[in-house]
Scaffold this active site. Sequence first.
Site, PDB file in Angstrom:
ATOM      1  N   ARG A  80     -15.864  -3.196  -5.211  1.00  0.00           N
ATOM      2  CA  ARG A  80     -14.599  -2.986  -5.927  1.00  0.00           C
ATOM      3  C   ARG A  80     -14.351  -4.099  -6.944  1.00  0.00           C
ATOM      4  NH1 ARG A  80      -9.436  -1.928  -2.321  1.00  0.00           N
ATOM      5  NH2 ARG A  80      -9.541  -4.196  -2.111  1.00  0.00           N
ATOM      6  N   LYS A 183      -8.342  -3.759  -9.313  1.00  0.00           N
ATOM      7  CA  LYS A 183      -7.506  -4.828  -8.752  1.00  0.00           C
ATOM      8  C   LYS A 183      -7.352  -5.971  -9.755  1.00  0.00           C
ATOM      9  CE  LYS A 183      -6.887  -6.788  -4.132  1.00  0.00           C
ATOM     10  NZ  LYS A 183      -5.511  -6.332  -3.907  1.00  0.00           N
ATOM     11  N   GLU A 219       1.920   4.513  -4.374  1.00  0.00           N
ATOM     12  CA  GLU A 219       1.620   3.620  -3.257  1.00  0.00           C
ATOM     13  C   GLU A 219       2.780   2.705  -2.925  1.00  0.00           C
ATOM     14  OE1 GLU A 219      -1.886   1.187  -3.794  1.00  0.00           O
ATOM     15  OE2 GLU A 219      -1.553   1.100  -5.940  1.00  0.00           O
TER      16      GLU A 219
HETATM   17  N1  PLP Z   1      -2.908  -1.073  -2.912  1.00  0.00           N
HETATM   18  C1  PLP Z   1      -2.703  -2.253  -3.514  1.00  0.00           C
HETATM   19  C2  PLP Z   1      -1.907  -2.270  -4.770  1.00  0.00           C
HETATM   20  C3  PLP Z   1      -3.249  -3.430  -2.967  1.00  0.00           C
HETATM   21  O1  PLP Z   1      -3.038  -4.616  -3.539  1.00  0.00           O
HETATM   22  C4  PLP Z   1      -4.008  -3.351  -1.783  1.00  0.00           C
HETATM   23  C5  PLP Z   1      -4.628  -4.540  -1.222  1.00  0.00           C
HETATM   24  O2  PLP Z   1      -5.736  -4.859  -1.519  1.00  0.00           O
HETATM   25  C6  PLP Z   1      -4.189  -2.097  -1.193  1.00  0.00           C
HETATM   26  C7  PLP Z   1      -3.618  -0.984  -1.783  1.00  0.00           C
HETATM   27  C8  PLP Z   1      -4.988  -1.955   0.056  1.00  0.00           C
HETATM   28  O3  PLP Z   1      -6.362  -2.038  -0.194  1.00  0.00           O
HETATM   29  P1  PLP Z   1      -7.361  -2.540   0.902  1.00  0.00           P
HETATM   30  O4  PLP Z   1      -7.186  -1.658   2.083  1.00  0.00           O
HETATM   31  O5  PLP Z   1      -8.711  -2.389   0.301  1.00  0.00           O
HETATM   32  O6  PLP Z   1      -7.002  -3.939   1.192  1.00  0.00           O
HETATM   33  C1  COI Z   2      -4.646  -7.294   0.379  1.00  0.00           C
HETATM   34  O1  COI Z   2      -4.235  -6.423   1.146  1.00  0.00           O
HETATM   35  O2  COI Z   2      -5.651  -7.954   0.589  1.00  0.00           O
HETATM   36  C2  COI Z   2      -3.956  -7.585  -0.853  1.00  0.00           C
HETATM   37  O3  COI Z   2      -4.601  -7.944  -1.773  1.00  0.00           O
HETATM   38  C3  COI Z   2      -2.529  -7.424  -0.885  1.00  0.00           C
HETATM   39  C4  COI Z   2      -1.737  -8.512  -1.554  1.00  0.00           C
HETATM   40  C5  COI Z   2      -1.569  -9.772  -0.808  1.00  0.00           C
HETATM   41  C6  COI Z   2      -1.937  -8.629  -3.006  1.00  0.00           C
END
Ligand code: PLP
Ligand code: COI
Length: 337
Positions: A80, A183, A219
């Site tokens: 990612r 991200k 989200e």
């Molecule tokens: N959505 C956003 C905007 C986020 O910052 C995160 C965190 O990384 C997620 C969703 C959840 O993603 P993940 O499960 O890969 O941490």
């Molecule tokens: C995560 O879930 O790792 C995130 O990046 C969320 C946040 C702290 C930006």
Amino acid sequence: MESIDWKNLPFGYLKTDYNIRCQFKDGKWGSLEVSSSEYFNIHIAATGLHYGQEVFEGLKAYRGKDNKIRLFRCRDNAQRMFDSGSYIQMAAPPVDLFVEAVQKAVKLNERFVPPYESGATLYVRPLLIGTGAQVGVKPADEYLFVVFTTPVGPYFKTGFKPLDVMITRNSDRAAPLGTGHVKVGGNYAAGLTAGVAAQQLGYASCLYLDAKEKKYIDECGPANFFGIKNNTYITPDSKSILPSITNRSLMTLAQDLGIKVERRPIEVPELETFEEAGACGTAAVITPIKKIFDPETNKVYDYGSEAGPVSVKLYNLLRAIQYGDAEDTHGWITFVE
Ligand code: PLP
Ligand code: COI
């Protein structure tokens, strides 16, 4: 080491011993360097400072009952970051380099990986920024990749206790064909005002709608959204949300547990029909939602003050895999040795 109160750690920054750095220069990545400084020098015209060439990742290291340290789906975070960086014209570390840097950062900070059953984990934050100088709007030719770690408690203070969120209608975190699916730091900047506004009104987080029509759920703050009804796990299909690795894992685990999975647009009124709702992500894990407030209609969708049975089942299975208490049947775990 100063003693750390593992059970009461906030989701915040705590200094650890080392971080890992790697520079992209002259068209190639250099070697991984270990640093004990929390700072770096950066050119005043770096693209990371001016034009938002900045992407990051978040993953966790878990200490098991066997005292072994596990990373969850680290290669997916690596991929990612590569996709996020590439999308905004950055040189991004190849997957193997990312994984090696994360392994090294965790290993060197091993003493900060919280004990099993403390409720805390070691959060790993890989960061990629454009360091090369540009004044015209152009991609940099130099980049810095950094991995630091910090021990953390639950992102939302309530942990696995349900919390209240509020629908945001007067701002967007990402445009329909923008950067919501990657991200980049700019998405978080765009969401700060809505996040602060929700918190000032007593909500833990804001719930974003699709930017184009304000018709569908996107989200939930820094986490994906899911709803449960009729033994079905339902989560938005949207091009402007971050493809959450946690959400993807929950969809797989739901299927393993005989729960149906639907990934499709969710219109706001459908919130009424869910038996359970929740936010999911690395930091949020699964955070059940108690109430969703819609300021336009003054409607409150109420899912109760205890986590529902499907959320509980999914949470327990996900955590069991992450901590090594359940078999890793999908090959999601990498050990830090
Ligand atoms: N959505 C956003 C905007 C986020 O910052 C995160 C965190 O990384 C997620 C969703 C959840 O993603 P993940 O499960 O890969 O941490
Ligand atoms: C995560 O879930 O790792 C995130 O990046 C969320 C946040 C702290 C930006």
